[in-house]
Scaffold this motif. Structure first.
Motif, PDB file in Angstrom:
ATOM      1  N   PHE A 385       0.820  -1.364   0.102  1.00  0.00           N
ATOM      2  CA  PHE A 385       0.116   0.187   0.156  1.00  0.00           C
ATOM      3  C   PHE A 385       0.873   1.274   0.011  1.00  0.00           C
ATOM      4  N   ALA A 386       2.202   1.428  -0.562  1.00  0.00           N
ATOM      5  CA  ALA A 386       2.991   2.255  -0.647  1.00  0.00           C
ATOM      6  C   ALA A 386       3.554   2.938   0.845  1.00  0.00           C
ATOM      7  N   MET A 387       3.245   2.079   1.757  1.00  0.00           N
ATOM      8  CA  MET A 387       3.888   2.225   3.060  1.00  0.00           C
ATOM      9  C   MET A 387       5.183   1.630   3.329  1.00  0.00           C
ATOM     10  N   ALA A 388       6.309   2.509   3.125  1.00  0.00           N
ATOM     11  CA  ALA A 388       7.391   1.913   3.025  1.00  0.00           C
ATOM     12  C   ALA A 388       8.064   1.213   4.392  1.00  0.00           C
ATOM     13  N   SER A 389       8.872   0.506   4.490  1.00  0.00           N
ATOM     14  CA  SER A 389       9.424  -0.150   5.676  1.00  0.00           C
ATOM     15  C   SER A 389      10.626   0.427   5.504  1.00  0.00           C
ATOM     16  N   LEU A 413       9.292  10.950  -6.505  1.00  0.00           N
ATOM     17  CA  LEU A 413       8.001  10.894  -6.661  1.00  0.00           C
ATOM     18  C   LEU A 413       7.192  10.435  -5.475  1.00  0.00           C
ATOM     19  N   ILE A 414       6.433  11.251  -4.659  1.00  0.00           N
ATOM     20  CA  ILE A 414       5.983  11.036  -3.410  1.00  0.00           C
ATOM     21  C   ILE A 414       4.231  10.681  -3.512  1.00  0.00           C
ATOM     22  N   ASP A 415       3.949   9.296  -3.088  1.00  0.00           N
ATOM     23  CA  ASP A 415       2.371   9.112  -3.034  1.00  0.00           C
ATOM     24  C   ASP A 415       2.552   7.968  -2.302  1.00  0.00           C
ATOM     25  N   THR A 416       2.023   8.359  -0.945  1.00  0.00           N
ATOM     26  CA  THR A 416       1.920   7.230   0.322  1.00  0.00           C
ATOM     27  C   THR A 416       1.133   7.840   1.148  1.00  0.00           C
ATOM     28  N   PRO A 417       0.341   6.996   1.821  1.00  0.00           N
ATOM     29  CA  PRO A 417      -0.433   7.259   2.928  1.00  0.00           C
ATOM     30  C   PRO A 417       0.306   7.512   4.391  1.00  0.00           C
ATOM     31  N   GLY A 418       1.647   7.051   4.182  1.00  0.00           N
ATOM     32  CA  GLY A 418       2.456   7.225   5.540  1.00  0.00           C
ATOM     33  C   GLY A 418       3.376   5.968   5.637  1.00  0.00           C
ATOM     34  N   GLU A 455      -0.830  11.277  -2.893  1.00  0.00           N
ATOM     35  CA  GLU A 455      -1.091  11.485  -1.272  1.00  0.00           C
ATOM     36  C   GLU A 455       0.374  11.769  -0.785  1.00  0.00           C
ATOM     37  N   GLY A 456       0.555  12.727  -0.022  1.00  0.00           N
ATOM     38  CA  GLY A 456       1.827  13.073   0.618  1.00  0.00           C
ATOM     39  C   GLY A 456       1.484  12.732   2.045  1.00  0.00           C
ATOM     40  N   GLY A 457       1.587  11.732   2.628  1.00  0.00           N
ATOM     41  CA  GLY A 457       1.253  11.656   3.977  1.00  0.00           C
ATOM     42  C   GLY A 457       2.426  11.680   5.055  1.00  0.00           C
ATOM     43  N   SER A 458       2.295  12.455   5.788  1.00  0.00           N
ATOM     44  CA  SER A 458       3.267  12.621   6.911  1.00  0.00           C
ATOM     45  C   SER A 458       4.733  12.320   6.945  1.00  0.00           C
ATOM     46  N   GLY A 459       5.431  11.776   7.809  1.00  0.00           N
ATOM     47  CA  GLY A 459       6.947  11.635   7.647  1.00  0.00           C
ATOM     48  C   GLY A 459       7.213  10.704   6.797  1.00  0.00           C
ATOM     49  N   GLY A 460       6.500   9.800   6.225  1.00  0.00           N
ATOM     50  CA  GLY A 460       6.779   8.773   5.344  1.00  0.00           C
ATOM     51  C   GLY A 460       6.872   9.427   4.029  1.00  0.00           C
ATOM     52  N   ALA A 461       6.002  10.545   3.851  1.00  0.00           N
ATOM     53  CA  ALA A 461       6.221  11.299   2.670  1.00  0.00           C
ATOM     54  C   ALA A 461       7.375  12.160   2.506  1.00  0.00           C
ATOM     55  N   LEU A 462       7.512  12.851   3.851  1.00  0.00           N
ATOM     56  CA  LEU A 462       8.541  13.889   3.636  1.00  0.00           C
ATOM     57  C   LEU A 462      10.126  13.354   3.623  1.00  0.00           C
ATOM     58  N   VAL A 480       0.574  16.649   7.575  1.00  0.00           N
ATOM     59  CA  VAL A 480       1.165  16.174   8.716  1.00  0.00           C
ATOM     60  C   VAL A 480       0.556  14.852   9.322  1.00  0.00           C
ATOM     61  N   ILE A 481      -0.562  14.699   8.749  1.00  0.00           N
ATOM     62  CA  ILE A 481      -1.454  13.327   9.194  1.00  0.00           C
ATOM     63  C   ILE A 481      -2.639  13.208   8.367  1.00  0.00           C
ATOM     64  N   SER A 482      -3.055  11.981   8.234  1.00  0.00           N
ATOM     65  CA  SER A 482      -4.165  11.726   7.306  1.00  0.00           C
ATOM     66  C   SER A 482      -5.493  12.593   8.069  1.00  0.00           C
ATOM     67  N   PRO A 483      -6.598  12.907   7.378  1.00  0.00           N
ATOM     68  CA  PRO A 483      -7.815  13.567   8.105  1.00  0.00           C
ATOM     69  C   PRO A 483      -8.460  12.667   8.870  1.00  0.00           C
ATOM     70  N   GLU A 484      -8.371  11.445   8.566  1.00  0.00           N
ATOM     71  CA  GLU A 484      -9.036  10.336   9.441  1.00  0.00           C
ATOM     72  C   GLU A 484      -8.193  10.209  10.885  1.00  0.00           C
ATOM     73  N   GLY A 485      -6.881  10.178  10.634  1.00  0.00           N
ATOM     74  CA  GLY A 485      -6.212  10.248  11.987  1.00  0.00           C
ATOM     75  C   GLY A 485      -6.202  11.508  12.930  1.00  0.00           C
ATOM     76  N   CYS A 486      -6.251  12.612  12.355  1.00  0.00           N
ATOM     77  CA  CYS A 486      -6.421  13.722  12.816  1.00  0.00           C
ATOM     78  C   CYS A 486      -7.667  13.822  13.494  1.00  0.00           C
ATOM     79  N   ALA A 487      -8.945  13.307  12.843  1.00  0.00           N
ATOM     80  CA  ALA A 487     -10.134  13.539  13.434  1.00  0.00           C
ATOM     81  C   ALA A 487     -10.214  12.571  14.511  1.00  0.00           C
ATOM     82  N   ALA A 488      -9.555  11.410  14.465  1.00  0.00           N
ATOM     83  CA  ALA A 488      -9.832  10.428  15.636  1.00  0.00           C
ATOM     84  C   ALA A 488      -9.152  11.148  17.015  1.00  0.00           C
ATOM     85  N   ILE A 489      -7.800  11.778  16.698  1.00  0.00           N
ATOM     86  CA  ILE A 489      -7.065  12.208  17.900  1.00  0.00           C
ATOM     87  C   ILE A 489      -7.893  13.528  18.499  1.00  0.00           C
ATOM     88  N   LEU A 490      -8.330  14.479  17.353  1.00  0.00           N
ATOM     89  CA  LEU A 490      -8.629  15.952  18.246  1.00  0.00           C
ATOM     90  C   LEU A 490     -10.178  15.776  18.296  1.00  0.00           C
TER      91      LEU A 490
END
Length: 593
Positions: A385-389, A413-418, A455-462, A480-490
């Motif tokens: 899912f483009a989530m790098a190890s 080329l950046i395209d990852t959820p994180g 999708e440029g997601g968080s530090g995994g993209a940076l 900095v974070i996915s909208p879903e993650g931000c909503a769940a936290i805040l």
């Protein structure tokens, strides 16, 4: 004729000596066909051993080889004798092979590109690494350094030459030092691993090259399988230490049949010299449909936020995540004239979420790497899912350092959820791998352009986003974070993700206003997913134009500006990004004048 018998068979009047049995599958093969295929069985694909002389002949352009002779070395330093005196063994090996020792060296060309090749011959005392062989490899490296030509090593060895004692052991350090000198000089090195490559050769120059390519089925390791089994008391898995095993574990870059080696070398050598190889494998790996597509006009990179439409946050998120958008592999197919994918972190793993390699685009050498998603569920699963190890980020670092060494630009080329959030990723140092990526990219002296394509997601993209210029596709996002993650936290509920998306300012227009990105690349009507080819070629032209702007700067000044750009984030007043942009525009005007 019985295809499985090892006995020669006469056929159509041909004598029995015209046939031979494949050493692997035992099928009968017409000898001349076997020789024309450089010892590759047409039935099973097994690669038989080749002499060093035949290696040089197969890799170098006809008539280009110029033998290079190493200096004399000590003959029998220990007066060693086992079942027979060491000098007798040497004499027998020389008589059988016609070589002075296990390594032959020649300078020549591959598809017209200068190169120095050092080839090992397993027939000479198992290709063992002694003082003469070590001297030949060191001399080959020095010849490459003097000519500023890439060095190609073809290895086949059972290990160090025991009859020469500690002097043989010292050849590991001697050849490693010679390889280090080529690293410091920015000269490309390539190893071709032939079967077998063990011991001191595997633990020195063979694995120190920038690119390591294996022949199919070739075995490589420090300790041999029998030693390992005897030591640990366990049966080894099938295929252990083979080329395919090594590739899966990120220890080599590629596995290529013998017939493809010369073409692969031509691509690498052409890329290292900074221009395409039109006489060899030009367009290798490129989608041939590109030639039939209309060339877009020079891409207008939008630098003024006022020129961009205001779009709803949910619309931005949906567009950026659309699986029909071109992936990194799609971009490579549309962009590249020549390309060799490089794999693995050389530490035990290859992460499918990040792909990259070396090649040419529109005549320019470049290293390209990026997150790889997919268009289907199966492709997404294969790519994690483009989530790098951590292995993915270490591979990125390795390719970035290769770009730095040979002096070619780096495009990411950046395209990852994180980054991958799993247990193994944490055990393997995910945070440290991302931090290393940031540090290495900050200090590169070559031009670096990063593009958020989806999708440029968080530090995994940076981790792939530290660059001289950061572009973003019009329908991409960076957060900095996915909208879903931000909503769940805040907000304490994922249902508020649309509100979080609006608050995060993750769209291209907002990011340009903040100075996080330097420009926005337009997409076709309906987005990149509506016309992937046109979107990709527009992106390519934006990258090439940006590289043109960066090329006029001195490397030290370019790195200074990159770091100043980073230093300015979050400070009041004009951003470092804006200041640099104005200076780039001044430079452009001077160049035009």
């Amino acid at each position: 004729m019985n295809a499985k018998t090892s006995e020669p068979a006469a056929s159509a009047g041909a004598p029995a000596t015209d046939w031979l049995a494949c050493p692997s599958c035992r099928a009968l093969v017409y000898r001349k066909r076997f020789e024309r295929a450089d010892g590759v069985c047409p039935s099973c694909g097994a690669h038989a051993p080749l002499s060093a002389a035949r290696r040089l002949e197969a890799l170098l352009d006809p008539g280009s080889a110029r033998p290079l002779t190493a200096a004399e070395t000590v003959h029998d330093p220990l007066s060693f004798a086992d079942l027979k005196p060491y000098p007798d063994r040497l004499s027998a090996a020389r008589a059988a092979t016609g070589h002075a020792d296990a390594v032959r060296v020649a300078a020549g060309t591959v598809s017209g590109h200068p190169v120095v090749v050092a080839a090992m011959d397993f027939a000479f005392m198992g290709g063992s690494l002694g003082v003469a062989a070590g001297e030949a490899v060191a001399m080959a490296a020095e010849a490459a350094l003097a000519r500023r030509a890439p060095l190609v090593l073809v290895t086949s060895s059972g290990g160090a030459r025991m009859q020469e004692g500690a002097l043989a052991l010292m050849q590991m350090a001697k050849t490693a030092a010679a390889m280090a000198a080529l690293d410091e000089a920015g000269i490309l090195t390539v190893t071709v691993i032939a079967d077998p490559t063990y011991g001191g050769v595997a633990a020195s120059f063979a694995t120190l090259a920038d690119v390591v390519v294996c022949e199919p089925g070739a075995r490589m390791g420090f300790a041999g399988p029998r030693v390992i089994e005897q030591t640990i008391g366990q049966r080894l898995p099938d295929g252990f230490q083979t080329a395919e095993f090594l590739l899966r574990h990120g220890l080599v870059d590629a596995v290529h049949p013998r017939g493809e080696l010369r073409r692969t070398l031509a691509v690498l050598l052409a890329s290292a010299r900074g221009h395409p190889d039109h006489t060899g494998p030009a367009r290798a790996g490129r989608d041939d449909r590109v030639a039939e597509l209309p060339r877009p006009a020079p891409a207008p990179v939008v630098r003024d936020p006022a020129r961009l439409a205001v779009r709803s946050a949910p619309e931005v998120v949906a567009a950026a995540r659309d699986l029909r958008r071109p992936t990194t592999r799609d971009h490579l197919a549309y962009w590249m004239d020549t390309f060799v994918e490089l794999r693995g972190d050389r530490a035990g793993a290859d992460c499918p979420a990040i792909v990259g390699g070396l090649g040419t685009v529109e005549g320019r050498a470049v290293v390209v790497l990026g997150h790889q998603k997919g268009h289907t569920t199966a492709e997404l699963v294969r790519a994690d899912f483009a989530m790098a190890s951590p292995a993915g980020y270490r591979k990125a670092i390795r390719l970035a350092r290769l770009a730095e060494k040979i002096g070619v630009p780096l495009v990411t080329l950046i395209d990852t959820p994180g980054a991958h959030p799993g247990i193994e990723a944490e055990q393997q140092g995910q945070a440290g791998a991302i931090a290393d990526c940031l540090r290495v990219f900050t200090g590169l002296r070559v031009p670096v352009v990063a593009v958020v394509t989806g999708e440029g997601g968080s530090g995994g993209a940076l981790a792939l986003g530290v660059a001289d210029r950061v572009l973003i596709a019009a329908n991409a996002l960076y957060s900095v974070i996915s909208p879903e993650g931000c909503a769940a936290i805040l907000w304490k509920t994922r249902e508020e993700s649309p509100a979080a998306a609006r608050a995060l300012g993750l769209d291209a227009r907002s990011l340009l206003e903040l100075g996080v990105v330097d420009g926005v690349v337009p997409e076709p009507e309906g987005g990149a997913q509506a016309d992937p080819a046109a979107a990709s070629l527009t992106l390519r032209d934006a990258v090439l134009g940006t590289l043109d702007e960066l090329a006029v700067l001195d490397p030290a000044e370019r790195m200074r500006r990159r770091r100043r750009r980073l230093r300015g984030f979050g400070l009041p007043g004009p951003t470092a990004t804006g200041t640099d942009r104005a200076r780039f525009e001044d430079i452009d005007e001077e160049e035009s004048a």
